[in-house]
Design an enzyme around this catalytic site. Sequence first.
Site, mmCIF file in Angstrom:
data_model
loop_
_atom_site.group_PDB
_atom_site.id
_atom_site.type_symbol
_atom_site.label_atom_id
_atom_site.label_comp_id
_atom_site.label_asym_id
_atom_site.label_seq_id
_atom_site.Cartn_x
_atom_site.Cartn_y
_atom_site.Cartn_z
ATOM 1 N N LYS A 116 -5.571 6.541 2.205
ATOM 2 C CA LYS A 116 -5.254 5.174 2.632
ATOM 3 C C LYS A 116 -5.697 4.861 4.053
ATOM 4 O O LYS A 116 -5.989 3.705 4.364
ATOM 5 C CB LYS A 116 -3.762 4.901 2.454
ATOM 6 C CG LYS A 116 -3.404 4.748 0.983
ATOM 7 C CD LYS A 116 -2.033 4.163 0.781
ATOM 8 C CE LYS A 116 -1.615 4.408 -0.636
ATOM 9 N NZ LYS A 116 -1.249 3.281 -1.403
ATOM 10 N N GLU A 200 2.505 1.053 8.951
ATOM 11 C CA GLU A 200 1.929 -0.281 9.125
ATOM 12 C C GLU A 200 3.048 -1.322 9.146
ATOM 13 O O GLU A 200 4.201 -1.038 8.839
ATOM 14 C CB GLU A 200 0.876 -0.596 8.047
ATOM 15 C CG GLU A 200 1.416 -0.658 6.635
ATOM 16 C CD GLU A 200 0.309 -0.831 5.580
ATOM 17 O OE1 GLU A 200 -0.861 -0.482 5.837
ATOM 18 O OE2 GLU A 200 0.631 -1.315 4.490
ATOM 19 N N GLU A 275 -6.507 -4.294 -3.824
ATOM 20 C CA GLU A 275 -5.152 -4.845 -3.742
ATOM 21 C C GLU A 275 -4.894 -5.488 -2.379
ATOM 22 O O GLU A 275 -5.253 -4.928 -1.343
ATOM 23 C CB GLU A 275 -4.115 -3.737 -3.978
ATOM 24 C CG GLU A 275 -4.201 -3.135 -5.369
ATOM 25 C CD GLU A 275 -3.028 -2.205 -5.681
ATOM 26 O OE1 GLU A 275 -2.673 -2.108 -6.864
ATOM 27 O OE2 GLU A 275 -2.465 -1.591 -4.752
ATOM 28 N N GLU A 288 -5.038 -1.511 -0.464
ATOM 29 C CA GLU A 288 -5.755 -0.315 -0.894
ATOM 30 C C GLU A 288 -6.714 -0.714 -2.008
ATOM 31 O O GLU A 288 -6.626 -1.810 -2.551
ATOM 32 C CB GLU A 288 -4.773 0.746 -1.416
ATOM 33 C CG GLU A 288 -4.025 0.304 -2.668
ATOM 34 C CD GLU A 288 -3.430 1.466 -3.453
ATOM 35 O OE1 GLU A 288 -3.801 2.626 -3.198
ATOM 36 O OE2 GLU A 288 -2.604 1.196 -4.343
ATOM 37 N N ASN A 290 -8.012 0.652 -5.749
ATOM 38 C CA ASN A 290 -7.815 1.606 -6.831
ATOM 39 C C ASN A 290 -9.125 1.761 -7.581
ATOM 40 O O ASN A 290 -9.648 0.803 -8.144
ATOM 41 C CB ASN A 290 -6.688 1.149 -7.758
ATOM 42 C CG ASN A 290 -5.333 1.236 -7.073
ATOM 43 O OD1 ASN A 290 -5.103 2.136 -6.270
ATOM 44 N ND2 ASN A 290 -4.450 0.297 -7.355
ATOM 45 N N PHE A 348 18.334 1.788 -13.916
ATOM 46 C CA PHE A 348 16.948 2.020 -14.333
ATOM 47 C C PHE A 348 16.593 3.496 -14.378
ATOM 48 O O PHE A 348 15.477 3.892 -14.043
ATOM 49 C CB PHE A 348 15.956 1.287 -13.417
ATOM 50 C CG PHE A 348 16.070 -0.205 -13.498
ATOM 51 C CD1 PHE A 348 15.349 -0.908 -14.448
ATOM 52 C CD2 PHE A 348 16.900 -0.906 -12.641
ATOM 53 C CE1 PHE A 348 15.441 -2.287 -14.527
ATOM 54 C CE2 PHE A 348 17.010 -2.283 -12.723
ATOM 55 C CZ PHE A 348 16.283 -2.970 -13.667
HETATM 56 P P1 ADP Z 1 0.492 2.417 -4.044
HETATM 57 O O1 ADP Z 1 -0.697 3.269 -3.743
HETATM 58 O O2 ADP Z 1 1.711 3.217 -4.233
HETATM 59 O O3 ADP Z 1 0.202 1.440 -5.103
HETATM 60 P P2 ADP Z 1 0.302 0.209 -2.161
HETATM 61 O O4 ADP Z 1 -0.170 0.311 -0.767
HETATM 62 O O5 ADP Z 1 -0.614 -0.397 -3.133
HETATM 63 O O6 ADP Z 1 0.742 1.637 -2.668
HETATM 64 O O7 ADP Z 1 1.667 -0.600 -2.158
HETATM 65 C C1 ADP Z 1 2.466 -0.723 -3.289
HETATM 66 C C2 ADP Z 1 3.476 -1.832 -3.094
HETATM 67 O O8 ADP Z 1 4.274 -1.596 -1.942
HETATM 68 C C3 ADP Z 1 2.886 -3.197 -2.842
HETATM 69 O O9 ADP Z 1 2.571 -3.848 -4.031
HETATM 70 C C4 ADP Z 1 3.991 -3.885 -2.095
HETATM 71 O O10 ADP Z 1 5.011 -4.305 -2.944
HETATM 72 C C5 ADP Z 1 4.533 -2.795 -1.232
HETATM 73 N N1 ADP Z 1 3.880 -2.752 0.081
HETATM 74 C C6 ADP Z 1 2.918 -1.900 0.472
HETATM 75 N N2 ADP Z 1 2.567 -2.111 1.739
HETATM 76 C C7 ADP Z 1 3.314 -3.125 2.190
HETATM 77 C C8 ADP Z 1 3.426 -3.803 3.439
HETATM 78 N N3 ADP Z 1 2.709 -3.466 4.478
HETATM 79 N N4 ADP Z 1 4.325 -4.805 3.541
HETATM 80 C C9 ADP Z 1 5.078 -5.150 2.488
HETATM 81 N N5 ADP Z 1 5.033 -4.553 1.307
HETATM 82 C C10 ADP Z 1 4.156 -3.547 1.138
HETATM 83 P P1 ADP Z 2 -1.756 0.266 -11.334
HETATM 84 O O1 ADP Z 2 -1.928 0.714 -9.917
HETATM 85 O O2 ADP Z 2 -2.874 0.584 -12.251
HETATM 86 O O3 ADP Z 2 -1.258 -1.095 -11.435
HETATM 87 P P2 ADP Z 2 0.617 1.617 -11.190
HETATM 88 O O4 ADP Z 2 0.472 1.504 -9.728
HETATM 89 O O5 ADP Z 2 1.849 1.141 -11.828
HETATM 90 O O6 ADP Z 2 -0.623 1.088 -11.931
HETATM 91 O O7 ADP Z 2 0.419 3.097 -11.645
HETATM 92 C C1 ADP Z 2 1.203 3.991 -11.053
HETATM 93 C C2 ADP Z 2 0.455 5.238 -10.774
HETATM 94 O O8 ADP Z 2 0.751 6.154 -11.789
HETATM 95 C C3 ADP Z 2 -1.021 5.050 -10.757
HETATM 96 O O9 ADP Z 2 -1.566 5.918 -9.793
HETATM 97 C C4 ADP Z 2 -1.442 5.433 -12.116
HETATM 98 O O10 ADP Z 2 -2.731 5.969 -12.084
HETATM 99 C C5 ADP Z 2 -0.401 6.479 -12.475
HETATM 100 N N1 ADP Z 2 -0.060 6.426 -13.888
HETATM 101 C C6 ADP Z 2 0.395 5.385 -14.564
HETATM 102 N N2 ADP Z 2 0.579 5.689 -15.843
HETATM 103 C C7 ADP Z 2 0.231 6.983 -15.992
HETATM 104 C C8 ADP Z 2 0.169 7.893 -17.086
HETATM 105 N N3 ADP Z 2 0.468 7.537 -18.313
HETATM 106 N N4 ADP Z 2 -0.205 9.127 -16.867
HETATM 107 C C9 ADP Z 2 -0.545 9.508 -15.637
HETATM 108 N N5 ADP Z 2 -0.510 8.705 -14.574
HETATM 109 C C10 ADP Z 2 -0.160 7.459 -14.738
HETATM 110 MG MG MG Z 3 -1.200 -0.012 -5.049
#
Ligand code: ADP
Ligand code: ADP
Ligand code: MG
Length: 661
Positions: A116, A200, A275, A288, A290, A348
């Site tokens: 990241k 951040e 994203e 980030e 993906n 949950f």
């Molecule tokens: P991941 O790799 O786990 O998907 P991300 O950086 O994409 O991590 O962040 C996942 C989620 O966390 C975002 O969709 C958002 O809801 C929250 N998030 C991440 N960074 C921030 C930020 N700087 N401020 C507010 N929410 C954040």
């Molecule tokens: P995306 O980023 O595609 O919207 P998520 O953030 O919800 O999906 O996915 C969560 C994380 O878990 C991602 O890194 C995804 O690659 C992984 N993941 C989701 N479903 C599975 C699965 N069935 N087996 C292994 N890894 C998974």
């Molecule tokens: Mg993400």
Amino acid sequence: MFKKILIANRGEIACRIIRSAKSMGIATVAVYSEVDADAKHVEMADQAVNIGPPEATKSYLVAKKIIAAAKKTGAEAIHPGYGFLSENADFVRAVADASITFIGPPAEAIAAMGDKITSKKLAAKAGVITVPGYQGLITGTEHALEIATDIGYPVMIKATAGGGGKGMRIAMTQAEMEESISSARHEALASFGDDRIFIEKYIENPRHIEIQILADTHGNIIHLGERECSIQRRHQKVIEEAPSPFLDEDTRAAMGAQAVALARMVDYTSAGTVEFIADQKKNFYFLEMNTRLQVEHPVTEMVTGVDLVEAMIRIAAGEKLWLKQDDIKLEGSAIEARVYAEDPYRGFLPSIGRLKRYLPPETSEGVRLDDGVYEGAEISMYYDPMIAKLITHKPTRKEAILTMGLALDSYYIRGIAHNITFLSAVMASERFAKGELSTGFIAEEFGDGFEGAPLTEKIQTRLIATAAFLYGRDYARERRMLTPGAQAKGSGQKEWVVRLGGVETAVSYEADAKGARISLNGKSLSLQSDWVPGWSVFRGALDGTPFVVEIDRLAMGYKLTTSGVSETVVVLTLRQAELYHRMPVKVPADTSKFLLCPMPGLLVSVHVKAGEKVLAGQALVVVEAMKMENILRAEKDGRVAKIRVKAGASMAVDDVILEFE
Ligand code: ADP
Ligand code: ADP
Ligand code: MG
């Protein structure tokens, strides 16, 4: 074009990829672990190879085994799906070394975007706006405090190797920093084997919006518009949609241009997602990238008409992009709901077990189901708890929501806990309908736990009418079986009392040709349905408005579930109603003096001692289940009397962890 490909995944995504490959005339090879021998993806594929024990680290994550399976079966290419090896640059290199094509981006792009911090730096270089923060590693708590003060609270602590919402904590104030850092590091280490973190700015009240891109190996890159994924729980997406009800054309174009610029910067090919996090003023910041097919890719497919899996395969085979940016038009509105094996009524918590009943909704024009299970399948503790994705696509957002609500209400799963009622409650929410979303939506609307959607008068009427209908049909059937020819006698108008949530309603019921006429609370309603005893799902229309109710028969009455509401409803004859009032009330056992383990898992740590005073909300113990750490907290102030188990213990549901005085 390839003649045969291998799918290095399981569950719904493996099934999804096989479907596209089949439609392209490509033969498919599945891989499976020992617990997946009878899985749906194995059944769907033309060939299948056993790759060992259930633990992913010994099967789905072992590059050597996957590559050997491809070699053995003569597969020319490998699609990794998401998760597992999909974002593993070493795997991509190993695949190439074995002269097999990887259906996905180049190893260098994956490596650059997998970290990241690196990806943020590259994004900034490509002219992409990033979340304000410190673009480097955090060395220790002192350093973290310094940086956080610099950035200004609230801040977000994130794992460099993060994904899936794991290894991420918010610190609203300095006081929260120490606990947030330690839990972020701990979770990052457990999930990714890497505890490096960075910090951040926390964007408040944000919306998650992401751009789908497609890039070929000839330098052509386009974007396919956005998906909004603001409906999240613990930073994990639950409901996604396309297009976003928040974006205007200009913002969409600006986001799209930035996503394409970043993809170009890293010589990206294949499908990918950039994203962003947007504040309520439509300022947006890169989060980030993906470098894989995303879980929620179907909503983009529905509104653009592009099959993204097919596109990935064609690009991997070297084809030039057959679409130009101008060809991409967003039509209608699509919503996806993720059906998880988790219990919304118990915080949950993940649930495992056998799908004793599995009746998915019927798919039709505008209703799509991506699942990877069937009735009798086992949801195991080894993998992701997602059971299926339900997707609806309609001309307007309003219709897409309505269709989703009905489809969810008819999705009948028994044997394990699932989140369908919760998803249905979101569809019934007014705020969701208005599109007033933020990543805090679930926490704000439902709190930490779900207790069912509010029982509105409309739903109450539906449930009472449905119960009367079921009872009427059950009653008529019983009479026919007991005394053939008694049908005529069993018809005519009936007077009953329906009990729902302690409230009694007088109902008069009369069967008619299309269903029944039901009077209650001074209203006479027509309920149409073709329901017959034995069906678990009731589909009906009350004065013309369609609705769906799930039915569970109880020793007395029915448990009825619709629109996120689940209620016990009992129909009584007038005589029974009279007797009912004289029945003793059963008092449930008092477990308030115990902390019970809410799910099967491992007791990671105990944070209190015997004799210690605790305050409501205080962390008592941490239980790990499915790689998630769950903190169990005190429900009210009190004193711990006795700790029954030690850290490291394996716990079953309802095992007593500790006693209160
Ligand atoms: P991941 O790799 O786990 O998907 P991300 O950086 O994409 O991590 O962040 C996942 C989620 O966390 C975002 O969709 C958002 O809801 C929250 N998030 C991440 N960074 C921030 C930020 N700087 N401020 C507010 N929410 C954040
Ligand atoms: P995306 O980023 O595609 O919207 P998520 O953030 O919800 O999906 O996915 C969560 C994380 O878990 C991602 O890194 C995804 O690659 C992984 N993941 C989701 N479903 C599975 C699965 N069935 N087996 C292994 N890894 C998974
Ligand atoms: Mg993400």
